[in-house]
Design a protein around this motif. Structure first.
Motif, PDB file in Angstrom:
ATOM      1  N   GLU A   9       0.998  -1.205  -0.047  1.00 58.60           N
ATOM      2  CA  GLU A   9       0.018  -0.085  -0.054  1.00 58.60           C
ATOM      3  C   GLU A   9       0.780   1.265  -0.064  1.00 58.60           C
ATOM      4  O   GLU A   9       0.659   2.247  -0.833  1.00 58.60           O
ATOM      5  N   ASP A  10       1.824   1.259   0.701  1.00 55.97           N
ATOM      6  CA  ASP A  10       2.878   2.409   0.711  1.00 55.97           C
ATOM      7  C   ASP A  10       3.604   2.739  -0.601  1.00 55.97           C
ATOM      8  O   ASP A  10       3.576   3.805  -1.011  1.00 55.97           O
ATOM      9  N   GLN A  11       3.854   1.621  -1.286  1.00 56.92           N
ATOM     10  CA  GLN A  11       4.327   1.790  -2.483  1.00 56.92           C
ATOM     11  C   GLN A  11       3.214   2.236  -3.758  1.00 56.92           C
ATOM     12  O   GLN A  11       3.773   3.228  -4.372  1.00 56.92           O
ATOM     13  N   LYS A  12       2.159   1.829  -3.496  1.00 59.02           N
ATOM     14  CA  LYS A  12       1.137   2.600  -4.363  1.00 59.02           C
ATOM     15  C   LYS A  12       0.897   3.975  -3.947  1.00 59.02           C
ATOM     16  O   LYS A  12       0.533   4.661  -4.829  1.00 59.02           O
ATOM     17  N   GLU A  13       0.768   4.305  -2.781  1.00 59.74           N
ATOM     18  CA  GLU A  13       0.670   5.628  -2.196  1.00 59.74           C
ATOM     19  C   GLU A  13       2.074   6.341  -2.868  1.00 59.74           C
ATOM     20  O   GLU A  13       1.630   7.608  -3.278  1.00 59.74           O
ATOM     21  N   ARG A  14       3.095   6.125  -2.882  1.00 60.16           N
ATOM     22  CA  ARG A  14       4.194   6.911  -3.488  1.00 60.16           C
ATOM     23  C   ARG A  14       4.052   7.102  -4.896  1.00 60.16           C
ATOM     24  O   ARG A  14       4.322   8.149  -5.419  1.00 60.16           O
TER      25      ARG A  14
ATOM     26  N   LEU B 275       1.201   7.221  -6.466  1.00 58.51           N
ATOM     27  CA  LEU B 275       0.196   8.205  -6.568  1.00 58.51           C
ATOM     28  C   LEU B 275       0.698   9.658  -6.699  1.00 58.51           C
ATOM     29  O   LEU B 275       0.256  10.380  -7.342  1.00 58.51           O
ATOM     30  N   ARG B 276       1.420   9.753  -5.669  1.00 57.96           N
ATOM     31  CA  ARG B 276       2.123  11.277  -5.302  1.00 57.96           C
ATOM     32  C   ARG B 276       3.002  11.446  -6.370  1.00 57.96           C
ATOM     33  O   ARG B 276       3.050  12.659  -7.068  1.00 57.96           O
ATOM     34  N   GLN B 277       3.734  10.454  -7.075  1.00 63.92           N
ATOM     35  CA  GLN B 277       4.512  10.762  -8.022  1.00 63.92           C
ATOM     36  C   GLN B 277       3.723  11.017  -9.530  1.00 63.92           C
ATOM     37  O   GLN B 277       4.072  12.149 -10.178  1.00 63.92           O
ATOM     38  N   ALA B 278       2.702  10.242  -9.629  1.00 62.02           N
ATOM     39  CA  ALA B 278       1.738  10.441 -10.749  1.00 62.02           C
ATOM     40  C   ALA B 278       1.167  12.050 -10.686  1.00 62.02           C
ATOM     41  O   ALA B 278       1.062  12.749 -11.775  1.00 62.02           O
ATOM     42  N   SER B 279       0.518  12.069  -9.531  1.00 65.29           N
ATOM     43  CA  SER B 279       0.097  13.699  -9.171  1.00 65.29           C
ATOM     44  C   SER B 279       1.210  14.793  -9.748  1.00 65.29           C
ATOM     45  O   SER B 279       0.703  15.865 -10.073  1.00 65.29           O
TER      46      SER B 279
ATOM     47  N   LEU C 125      -2.329   8.992 -13.577  1.00 70.73           N
ATOM     48  CA  LEU C 125      -2.773   9.296 -12.276  1.00 70.73           C
ATOM     49  C   LEU C 125      -4.114   8.518 -12.016  1.00 70.73           C
ATOM     50  O   LEU C 125      -4.235   8.097 -11.056  1.00 70.73           O
ATOM     51  N   GLU C 126      -4.888   8.503 -13.025  1.00 71.83           N
ATOM     52  CA  GLU C 126      -6.171   7.639 -12.672  1.00 71.83           C
ATOM     53  C   GLU C 126      -5.953   6.133 -12.395  1.00 71.83           C
ATOM     54  O   GLU C 126      -6.486   5.560 -11.597  1.00 71.83           O
ATOM     55  N   THR C 127      -5.044   5.547 -13.279  1.00 73.10           N
ATOM     56  CA  THR C 127      -4.366   4.299 -12.989  1.00 73.10           C
ATOM     57  C   THR C 127      -3.863   4.082 -11.448  1.00 73.10           C
ATOM     58  O   THR C 127      -4.355   3.105 -10.875  1.00 73.10           O
ATOM     59  N   SER C 128      -2.911   5.005 -11.389  1.00 75.56           N
ATOM     60  CA  SER C 128      -2.590   4.994  -9.843  1.00 75.56           C
ATOM     61  C   SER C 128      -3.394   5.037  -8.956  1.00 75.56           C
ATOM     62  O   SER C 128      -3.350   4.366  -7.631  1.00 75.56           O
ATOM     63  N   ARG C 129      -4.427   6.040  -9.090  1.00 76.44           N
ATOM     64  CA  ARG C 129      -5.513   6.334  -8.094  1.00 76.44           C
ATOM     65  C   ARG C 129      -6.273   4.830  -7.939  1.00 76.44           C
ATOM     66  O   ARG C 129      -6.734   4.454  -6.839  1.00 76.44           O
ATOM     67  N   GLU C 130      -6.443   4.171  -9.139  1.00 74.25           N
ATOM     68  CA  GLU C 130      -7.325   2.931  -9.042  1.00 74.25           C
ATOM     69  C   GLU C 130      -6.481   1.859  -8.385  1.00 74.25           C
ATOM     70  O   GLU C 130      -7.444   0.960  -7.679  1.00 74.25           O
ATOM     71  N   GLU C 131      -5.509   1.707  -8.857  1.00 74.26           N
ATOM     72  CA  GLU C 131      -4.556   0.741  -8.275  1.00 74.26           C
ATOM     73  C   GLU C 131      -4.490   0.888  -6.726  1.00 74.26           C
ATOM     74  O   GLU C 131      -4.423  -0.071  -5.745  1.00 74.26           O
ATOM     75  N   LEU C 132      -4.198   2.090  -6.047  1.00 71.01           N
ATOM     76  CA  LEU C 132      -4.193   2.577  -4.633  1.00 71.01           C
ATOM     77  C   LEU C 132      -5.380   2.251  -3.968  1.00 71.01           C
ATOM     78  O   LEU C 132      -5.566   1.399  -2.843  1.00 71.01           O
ATOM     79  N   GLN C 133      -6.487   2.459  -4.540  1.00 70.37           N
ATOM     80  CA  GLN C 133      -7.901   2.026  -4.096  1.00 70.37           C
ATOM     81  C   GLN C 133      -8.185   0.825  -3.852  1.00 70.37           C
ATOM     82  O   GLN C 133      -8.646   0.186  -2.913  1.00 70.37           O
ATOM     83  N   GLN C 134      -7.560  -0.008  -5.050  1.00 69.50           N
ATOM     84  CA  GLN C 134      -7.901  -1.435  -5.130  1.00 69.50           C
ATOM     85  C   GLN C 134      -7.059  -2.041  -3.895  1.00 69.50           C
ATOM     86  O   GLN C 134      -7.585  -3.075  -3.541  1.00 69.50           O
TER      87      GLN C 134
END
Length: 357
Positions: A162-167, A169-173, A328-337
């Motif tokens: 989860e931490d990896q996906k969160e990072r 997402l921040r990079q994508a943002s 970004l949308e992909t990263s957000r979806e992956e983080l949410q998933q």
């Protein structure tokens, strides 16, 4: 309270939000279809309005023609006097028939317009309902994001994925914000160069006028021609000043953009141009105007080249921004998933056989 305890505590709220999001997910795409349908209906109504106006004009003309014969005692008497009563009656019937046909056609067009308006009103009502559902979907998504952030935001060593996906997402943002910033600057530069190109065209027209007045002046145009020439050159000066200002503004937005060369405006001198006016001073001024016009034409070509390259960069940066948005949308979806999966894994009650073991 540990992360696992927070997950168990929020499990029911998570399930409620996910179900609500699933139930309202269709609204976003449906709104796009609904908007396209509304645009089609607006075009149909606009076409009907034009048709109705045309038919109203036609009906008015036909009615005037009909009254001209049906209510004209003089015309009726004249036709009767020359033995053409039947022809007059036939003419009255023809005008009446054409009026009735035009009126019927007008009423049919108005009826069609009424149906289109009715359809549009229903479509607007449906569109408003979809917007309400989509608003609910956005609210639920915001609540889910807030719920997940309250539990997962920041480092969670027990959930490294989860931490990896969160990072990510921040990079994508950050990448999206940078792409949008660069595209916005380039798009604004394109607008400035468009305006500069418009003023450059004004300058070229002013140089044409000045050159024409100068040509006339060489063959004895007189004081008025001198004044008109100076006014044209003043217009050229004003336009080129605006070009320089806009190009400088463009360079502040995008420093890599090159500037334009100098365009000298030969304003002349009142002593030589008017008081000591002669063929030699006129020819010298005419040559100066030709040289300045050539400079302006050269810089106009350079400006169009700058504009063309800026448009290409803007389009490329827009594609980059769209790609960054997709990432970004992909990263957000992956983080949410992964957060949903974590909820299900941690908050799900153990099976009976596992509990016994």
């Amino acid at each position: 309270m540990s992360t696992q305890e927070l997950l168990v505590q929020a499990a029911s709220k998570n399930a409620e939000l996910l179900q609500g999001l699933n139930d309202t997910a269709y609204a976003s795409s449906a709104i796009q279809q609904s908007q396209a349908h509304l645009s089609d209906l607006d075009r149909e109504i606009k076409d009907c309005d034009a048709q109705v106006r045309s038919l109203e004009s036609k009906t008015k003309t036909e009615l005037a023609d009909h009254k001209k014969y049906a209510e004209s005692t003089a015309r009726r008497f004249m036709h009767r006097a020359v033995g053409k009563k039947e022809k007059f009656t036939e003419k009255v019937s023809k005008e009446e028939r054409e009026y009735v046909e035009a009126l019927a056609e007008e009423n049919q067009a108005k009826s069609r317009r009424g149906e289109w308006v009715k359809n549009r009103d229903e479509a607007r009502k449906h569109h408003a309902e979809l917007e309400g559902i989509n608003s609910t979907h956005r609210r639920l998504q915001a609540e889910l994001d807030a719920l997940y952030d309250s539990i997962f935001a920041g480092p969670t060593p027990e959930f490294p994925d989860e931490d990896q996906k969160e990072r990510a997402l921040r990079q994508a943002s950050d990448a999206l914000n940078d792409a949008k910033r660069r595209h916005e600057a380039e798009a604004q530069a394109v607008k400035c160069l468009h305006d500069a190109d418009r003023f450059m065209n004004e300058a070229l027209r002013a140089f044409d006028d000045a050159r024409n007045y100068s040509r006339v002046d060489m063959f004895g145009g007189g004081t008025l021609t001198d004044i008109m020439e100076r006014r044209a050159l003043s217009r050229a000066q004003s336009a080129t000043d605006k070009v320089r200002m806009l190009v400088a503004q463009t360079q502040r937005l995008v420093p890599d953009i090159q500037g334009l060369g100098n365009i000298e405006i030969p304003h002349g001198h009142i002593m030589s141009d008017i008081i000591f006016d002669n063929i030699f001073t006129d020819m010298a001024q005419h040559d100066r105007i030709k040289n300045s016009q050539a400079q302006a034409q050269r810089e106009a070509r350079n400006l169009k080249d700058l504009l063309g390259r800026a448009q290409q960069r803007s389009e490329h940066l827009l594609q980059e921004a769209n790609a960054a948005l997709a990432r970004l949308e992909t990263s957000r979806e992956e983080l949410q998933q992964i957060r949903q999966d974590t909820f299900e894994r941690v908050a799900r009650p153990p099976r009976y056989d596992q509990a016994v073991a």
